[in-house]
Design an enzyme around this catalytic site. Structure first.
Site, PDB file in Angstrom:
ATOM      1  N   GLY A 198     -55.331  65.121 -31.867  1.00 41.59           N
ATOM      2  CA  GLY A 198     -54.267  65.353 -32.895  1.00 41.59           C
ATOM      3  C   GLY A 198     -54.275  64.176 -33.678  1.00 41.59           C
ATOM      4  O   GLY A 198     -54.197  62.857 -33.245  1.00 41.59           O
ATOM      5  N   GLN A 212     -50.418  58.244 -39.742  1.00 45.27           N
ATOM      6  CA  GLN A 212     -51.458  57.538 -38.915  1.00 45.27           C
ATOM      7  C   GLN A 212     -52.466  57.028 -39.536  1.00 45.27           C
ATOM      8  O   GLN A 212     -53.089  56.244 -39.384  1.00 45.27           O
ATOM      9  CB  GLN A 212     -51.727  58.390 -37.427  1.00 45.27           C
ATOM     10  CG  GLN A 212     -50.530  58.737 -36.581  1.00 45.27           C
ATOM     11  CD  GLN A 212     -51.250  59.283 -35.337  1.00 45.27           C
ATOM     12  OE1 GLN A 212     -51.196  60.594 -35.560  1.00 45.27           O
ATOM     13  NE2 GLN A 212     -51.691  58.476 -34.405  1.00 45.27           N
ATOM     14  N   CYS A 248     -51.609  57.940 -27.867  1.00 38.99           N
ATOM     15  CA  CYS A 248     -51.396  57.907 -29.173  1.00 38.99           C
ATOM     16  C   CYS A 248     -52.405  57.248 -29.756  1.00 38.99           C
ATOM     17  O   CYS A 248     -52.811  56.065 -29.394  1.00 38.99           O
ATOM     18  CB  CYS A 248     -49.905  57.776 -29.564  1.00 38.99           C
ATOM     19  SG  CYS A 248     -49.810  58.038 -31.396  1.00 38.99           S
ATOM     20  N   LEU A 249     -53.306  57.581 -30.613  1.00 41.06           N
ATOM     21  CA  LEU A 249     -54.304  56.545 -31.518  1.00 41.06           C
ATOM     22  C   LEU A 249     -53.712  55.466 -32.089  1.00 41.06           C
ATOM     23  O   LEU A 249     -54.214  54.352 -32.243  1.00 41.06           O
ATOM     24  CB  LEU A 249     -54.894  57.267 -32.272  1.00 41.06           C
ATOM     25  CG  LEU A 249     -56.030  58.638 -31.885  1.00 41.06           C
ATOM     26  CD1 LEU A 249     -56.541  59.477 -33.094  1.00 41.06           C
ATOM     27  CD2 LEU A 249     -57.175  57.939 -30.994  1.00 41.06           C
ATOM     28  N   HIS A 290     -46.023  66.467 -30.343  1.00 42.99           N
ATOM     29  CA  HIS A 290     -46.194  65.179 -30.843  1.00 42.99           C
ATOM     30  C   HIS A 290     -46.547  64.739 -32.206  1.00 42.99           C
ATOM     31  O   HIS A 290     -46.113  63.913 -32.800  1.00 42.99           O
ATOM     32  CB  HIS A 290     -47.460  64.949 -29.735  1.00 42.99           C
ATOM     33  CG  HIS A 290     -47.720  63.291 -29.898  1.00 42.99           C
ATOM     34  ND1 HIS A 290     -47.986  62.438 -28.856  1.00 42.99           N
ATOM     35  CD2 HIS A 290     -48.472  62.653 -30.871  1.00 42.99           C
ATOM     36  CE1 HIS A 290     -48.317  61.310 -29.141  1.00 42.99           C
ATOM     37  NE2 HIS A 290     -48.744  61.558 -30.587  1.00 42.99           N
ATOM     38  N   GLU A 291     -47.544  65.660 -32.921  1.00 48.14           N
ATOM     39  CA  GLU A 291     -48.000  65.263 -34.166  1.00 48.14           C
ATOM     40  C   GLU A 291     -46.734  65.587 -34.969  1.00 48.14           C
ATOM     41  O   GLU A 291     -46.311  64.714 -36.117  1.00 48.14           O
ATOM     42  CB  GLU A 291     -48.904  66.340 -34.634  1.00 48.14           C
ATOM     43  CG  GLU A 291     -50.248  65.975 -33.869  1.00 48.14           C
ATOM     44  CD  GLU A 291     -50.668  64.594 -33.433  1.00 48.14           C
ATOM     45  OE1 GLU A 291     -50.331  63.793 -34.377  1.00 48.14           O
ATOM     46  OE2 GLU A 291     -51.155  64.263 -32.667  1.00 48.14           O
ATOM     47  N   HIS A 309     -44.428  62.535 -35.220  1.00 44.00           N
ATOM     48  CA  HIS A 309     -45.038  61.437 -36.171  1.00 44.00           C
ATOM     49  C   HIS A 309     -44.304  61.661 -37.710  1.00 44.00           C
ATOM     50  O   HIS A 309     -44.278  60.681 -38.258  1.00 44.00           O
ATOM     51  CB  HIS A 309     -46.570  61.452 -36.115  1.00 44.00           C
ATOM     52  CG  HIS A 309     -47.193  60.700 -35.234  1.00 44.00           C
ATOM     53  ND1 HIS A 309     -46.946  59.272 -34.808  1.00 44.00           N
ATOM     54  CD2 HIS A 309     -48.104  61.213 -34.374  1.00 44.00           C
ATOM     55  CE1 HIS A 309     -47.917  59.239 -34.032  1.00 44.00           C
ATOM     56  NE2 HIS A 309     -48.466  60.045 -33.549  1.00 44.00           N
TER      57      HIS A 309
HETATM   58 NI    NI Z   1     -49.877  60.030 -31.996  1.00 39.29          NI
END
Ligand code: NI
Length: 170
Positions: free
Chosen positions: A48, A53, A90-91, A132-133, A136
């Site tokens: 995701g 991000q 998380c990226l 989660h997304e 963000h």
């Molecule tokens: Ni993330």
């Protein structure tokens, strides 16, 4: 595919903490950003990715847990039930894993990349990733779920990453 101009923003970048604005009218620009976000997600082996991000504070997310790609605009949780706990990464927070408790089932209302209303009922991993997304888009990161002891460990790990915020803290 051409290399995307966007790059993954890392914790410490203020763009990750800003609230994203909703999208009034879906355009080619949004479709282009969503494609580039999907590319970044796949390149990073993620499941995701949210627009902040990629440095963009607009309500867009992409999700693919292996059962197809979702490109969502203005996603919103309208119903949630049950509970699940997963170790999430998380990226934007590389090398960190945090236990996060979320709803087991969610219903999401959003628009697709052409502005059509969609209604998604998800559970388990897909529900976890969607939540989660959407976090963000509110400027929320997995580190916000960490316990006090975990936060001390995270700060140590982030110093090693040599990210902007840590340089400022030194
Ligand atoms: Ni993330």
């Amino acid at each position: 595919m051409e290399k995307t101009a966007l790059k993954i923003r890392i914790i410490g970048d203020p763009v990750l903490r800003k609230k994203s604005s909703s999208i009034k009218e879906v355009s080619n620009r949004h479709r282009d950003i969503l494609s580039q976000m999907a590319q970044l997600m796949y390149e990073g082996d993620g499941v995701g990715l949210a627009a902040p991000q990629a440095g963009i504070n607009e309500m867009m997310i992409v999700v693919d847990i292996g059962s197809g790609l979702y490109k969502l605009i203005n996603p919103k949780v309208v119903d949630a039930s049950g509970a699940q706990v997963n170790q999430e990464g998380c990226l934007s927070v590389p090398g960190i894993c945090i236990k996060v408790k979320r709803a087991q089932r969610v219903r999401i209302k959003a628009q697709d990349e052409y502005g059509k209303n969609i209604d998604i009922k998800a559970e388990g991993l897909l529900a976890c990733v969607l939540q989660h997304e959407i976090d963000h888009l509110k400027g929320k990161l997995i580190t916000d779920y960490a316990s006090f002891v975990e936060k001390i460990k995270i700060n140590k790990a982030l110093k090693k990453l040599n990210v902007k915020s840590c340089q400022l803290k030194l």
